[in-house]
Design a protein around this motif. Structure first.
Motif, mmCIF file in Angstrom:
data_model
loop_
_atom_site.group_PDB
_atom_site.id
_atom_site.type_symbol
_atom_site.label_atom_id
_atom_site.label_comp_id
_atom_site.label_asym_id
_atom_site.label_seq_id
_atom_site.Cartn_x
_atom_site.Cartn_y
_atom_site.Cartn_z
ATOM 1 N N HIS A 160 -83.985 31.483 -62.106
ATOM 2 C CA HIS A 160 -82.805 31.376 -61.242
ATOM 3 C C HIS A 160 -81.744 30.486 -61.892
ATOM 4 O O HIS A 160 -82.062 29.492 -62.545
ATOM 5 N N ILE A 161 -80.481 30.888 -61.738
ATOM 6 C CA ILE A 161 -79.331 30.079 -62.152
ATOM 7 C C ILE A 161 -78.441 29.897 -60.931
ATOM 8 O O ILE A 161 -77.889 30.873 -60.405
ATOM 9 N N ALA A 162 -78.318 28.654 -60.463
ATOM 10 C CA ALA A 162 -77.510 28.359 -59.262
ATOM 11 C C ALA A 162 -77.927 29.270 -58.099
ATOM 12 O O ALA A 162 -77.100 29.903 -57.450
ATOM 13 N N GLN A 163 -79.223 29.362 -57.883
ATOM 14 C CA GLN A 163 -79.825 30.151 -56.800
ATOM 15 C C GLN A 163 -79.627 31.655 -56.967
ATOM 16 O O GLN A 163 -79.854 32.419 -56.029
ATOM 17 N N ILE A 164 -79.203 32.090 -58.139
ATOM 18 C CA ILE A 164 -79.077 33.526 -58.430
ATOM 19 C C ILE A 164 -80.279 33.950 -59.264
ATOM 20 O O ILE A 164 -80.507 33.410 -60.360
ATOM 21 N N GLY A 165 -81.072 34.879 -58.751
ATOM 22 C CA GLY A 165 -82.244 35.349 -59.486
ATOM 23 C C GLY A 165 -81.837 36.244 -60.648
ATOM 24 O O GLY A 165 -81.133 37.244 -60.455
ATOM 25 N N ILE A 166 -82.259 35.892 -61.857
ATOM 26 C CA ILE A 166 -81.930 36.669 -63.058
ATOM 27 C C ILE A 166 -83.174 37.444 -63.496
ATOM 28 O O ILE A 166 -84.191 36.856 -63.850
ATOM 29 N N SER A 167 -83.054 38.776 -63.458
ATOM 30 C CA SER A 167 -84.180 39.640 -63.835
ATOM 31 C C SER A 167 -84.015 40.102 -65.284
ATOM 32 O O SER A 167 -83.011 39.792 -65.949
ATOM 33 N N GLY A 168 -85.004 40.875 -65.763
ATOM 34 C CA GLY A 168 -84.910 41.428 -67.110
ATOM 35 C C GLY A 168 -83.713 42.346 -67.256
ATOM 36 O O GLY A 168 -83.017 42.336 -68.276
ATOM 37 N N ARG A 169 -83.454 43.142 -66.224
ATOM 38 C CA ARG A 169 -82.281 44.030 -66.220
ATOM 39 C C ARG A 169 -80.996 43.215 -66.320
ATOM 40 O O ARG A 169 -80.085 43.562 -67.080
ATOM 41 N N ASP A 170 -80.929 42.125 -65.550
ATOM 42 C CA ASP A 170 -79.731 41.280 -65.566
ATOM 43 C C ASP A 170 -79.503 40.680 -66.949
ATOM 44 O O ASP A 170 -78.365 40.611 -67.427
ATOM 45 N N LEU A 171 -80.597 40.246 -67.591
ATOM 46 C CA LEU A 171 -80.477 39.672 -68.941
ATOM 47 C C LEU A 171 -79.928 40.698 -69.925
ATOM 48 O O LEU A 171 -79.066 40.380 -70.761
ATOM 49 N N ILE A 172 -80.428 41.934 -69.834
ATOM 50 C CA ILE A 172 -79.953 42.999 -70.719
ATOM 51 C C ILE A 172 -78.456 43.246 -70.494
ATOM 52 O O ILE A 172 -77.682 43.383 -71.445
ATOM 53 N N LEU A 173 -78.038 43.284 -69.215
ATOM 54 C CA LEU A 173 -76.631 43.508 -68.901
ATOM 55 C C LEU A 173 -75.755 42.356 -69.407
ATOM 56 O O LEU A 173 -74.674 42.589 -69.970
ATOM 57 N N ILE A 174 -76.213 41.116 -69.205
ATOM 58 C CA ILE A 174 -75.421 39.949 -69.626
ATOM 59 C C ILE A 174 -75.286 39.909 -71.148
ATOM 60 O O ILE A 174 -74.176 39.760 -71.685
ATOM 61 N N LEU A 175 -76.402 40.072 -71.858
ATOM 62 C CA LEU A 175 -76.357 40.036 -73.326
ATOM 63 C C LEU A 175 -75.565 41.219 -73.872
ATOM 64 O O LEU A 175 -74.788 41.078 -74.827
ATOM 65 N N GLY A 176 -75.743 42.390 -73.253
ATOM 66 C CA GLY A 176 -74.975 43.564 -73.670
ATOM 67 C C GLY A 176 -73.489 43.375 -73.419
ATOM 68 O O GLY A 176 -72.658 43.770 -74.240
ATOM 69 N N GLY A 177 -73.152 42.763 -72.285
ATOM 70 C CA GLY A 177 -71.753 42.492 -71.971
ATOM 71 C C GLY A 177 -71.131 41.532 -72.971
ATOM 72 O O GLY A 177 -69.994 41.731 -73.415
ATOM 73 N N ILE A 178 -71.883 40.487 -73.348
ATOM 74 C CA ILE A 178 -71.390 39.515 -74.341
ATOM 75 C C ILE A 178 -71.170 40.198 -75.689
ATOM 76 O O ILE A 178 -70.155 39.987 -76.364
ATOM 77 N N PHE A 179 -72.128 41.063 -76.080
ATOM 78 C CA PHE A 179 -71.986 41.811 -77.333
ATOM 79 C C PHE A 179 -70.750 42.696 -77.298
ATOM 80 O O PHE A 179 -69.991 42.781 -78.270
ATOM 81 N N LEU A 180 -70.517 43.351 -76.150
ATOM 82 C CA LEU A 180 -69.364 44.241 -76.007
ATOM 83 C C LEU A 180 -68.057 43.455 -76.042
ATOM 84 O O LEU A 180 -67.070 43.889 -76.649
ATOM 85 N N LEU A 181 -68.032 42.274 -75.409
ATOM 86 C CA LEU A 181 -66.846 41.411 -75.458
ATOM 87 C C LEU A 181 -66.545 41.010 -76.908
ATOM 88 O O LEU A 181 -65.385 41.083 -77.349
ATOM 89 N N TYR A 182 -67.583 40.597 -77.613
ATOM 90 C CA TYR A 182 -67.403 40.178 -79.012
ATOM 91 C C TYR A 182 -66.906 41.340 -79.868
ATOM 92 O O TYR A 182 -65.938 41.195 -80.633
ATOM 93 N N LYS A 183 -67.556 42.503 -79.720
ATOM 94 C CA LYS A 183 -67.219 43.648 -80.568
ATOM 95 C C LYS A 183 -65.804 44.142 -80.297
ATOM 96 O O LYS A 183 -65.040 44.400 -81.237
#
Length: 238
Positions: free
Chosen positions: A78-101
């Motif tokens: 959890h981050i600030a009471q927000i549950g982070i799942s495996g799907r969420d991690l994939i979306l966040i890391l993918g989003g960061i990669f897309l922002l960078y690219k």
């Protein structure tokens, strides 16, 4: 196994799901078009084919791992009471990669012509396919989960993905050539990908932004830019 062939509602689901897969694959096509256009002319068709084949195999592979996908929705921490799942991690890391690219590509667009020429063929064939494969997983995740929610038969979901990728293969070359021929369209496409990256990160933190809003905004911007291209061409002729 193929009992669904005699059920009209199954055919309606297949058509609807195929159309949905095509719509959800728009960002995938744009990303592939921009990456492939950095390769030499002789490698572009092959890269498009293998890139979209990777997209198809990724989605089918995810469908075949339904149990694993369902487990991805369980919170890992959890981050600030927000549950982070495996799907969420994939979306966040993918989003960061897309922002960078996309930010990197936009920066290269702003460089002097001789610098842009140096960067044109910087990415290798294998490197391009690896980048496509990474984003395929991110782009495919939500469409696969949507497919699972809409259809009960695995065969229908797989056929819908194959149909959608077939349509994308047919359209991808024309889209890639159009994007490459019009730098302003390429910049607009990169801005779209940047926005998709932001939406993926927000989605990973449970802040849902309907994709319909994003597609409408970008569709409207595209129409305006196409009008600008037409006006510029008309003014040159006159």
């Amino acid at each position: 196994m193929f009992e669904w062939l005699t059920q009209p509602e199954a055919w309606i689901t297949l058509i609807t799901l195929s159309a949905l897969e095509i719509v959800l694959g728009i960002d995938n096509i744009i990303f592939i078009a921009i990456l492939v256009n950095k390769l030499p002319q002789t490698q572009r068709d092959k890269a498009r084919f293998f890139g979209l084949t990777l997209a198809m195999l990724t989605r089918i592979g995810l469908l075949a791992s339904l149990f694993w996908i369902m487990k991805l929705t369980k919170p890992l921490f959890h981050i600030a009471q927000i549950g982070i799942s495996g799907r969420d991690l994939i979306l966040i890391l993918g989003g960061i990669f897309l922002l960078y690219k996309s930010a990197k590509e936009i920066y290269e667009q702003t460089q002097a012509p001789h610098q842009e020429g140096e960067n044109k063929f910087k990415g290798g064939f294998i490197s391009t396919l690896i980048q496509i494969a990474i984003l395929d997983i991110v782009f495919s995740l939500d469409s696969v989960i949507t497919a699972v929610g809409m259809a009960q038969d695995l065969e229908i979901m797989i056929i819908a993905i194959i149909v959608a990728v077939g349509v994308m293969m047919f359209a991808s070359k024309g889209i890639a050539e159009f994007v490459d021929a019009h730098p302003t369209i390429k910049t607009l496409a990169l801005a779209f990908l940047f926005m998709v990256g932001v939406v993926l990160i927000l989605d990973g933190f449970k802040i849902h932004v309907p994709k319909a809003y994003i597609y409408f905004a970008m569709g409207f911007s595209l129409v305006v830019e196409l009008l600008n291209i037409y006006i510029r061409k008309k003014s040159k002729i006159s």
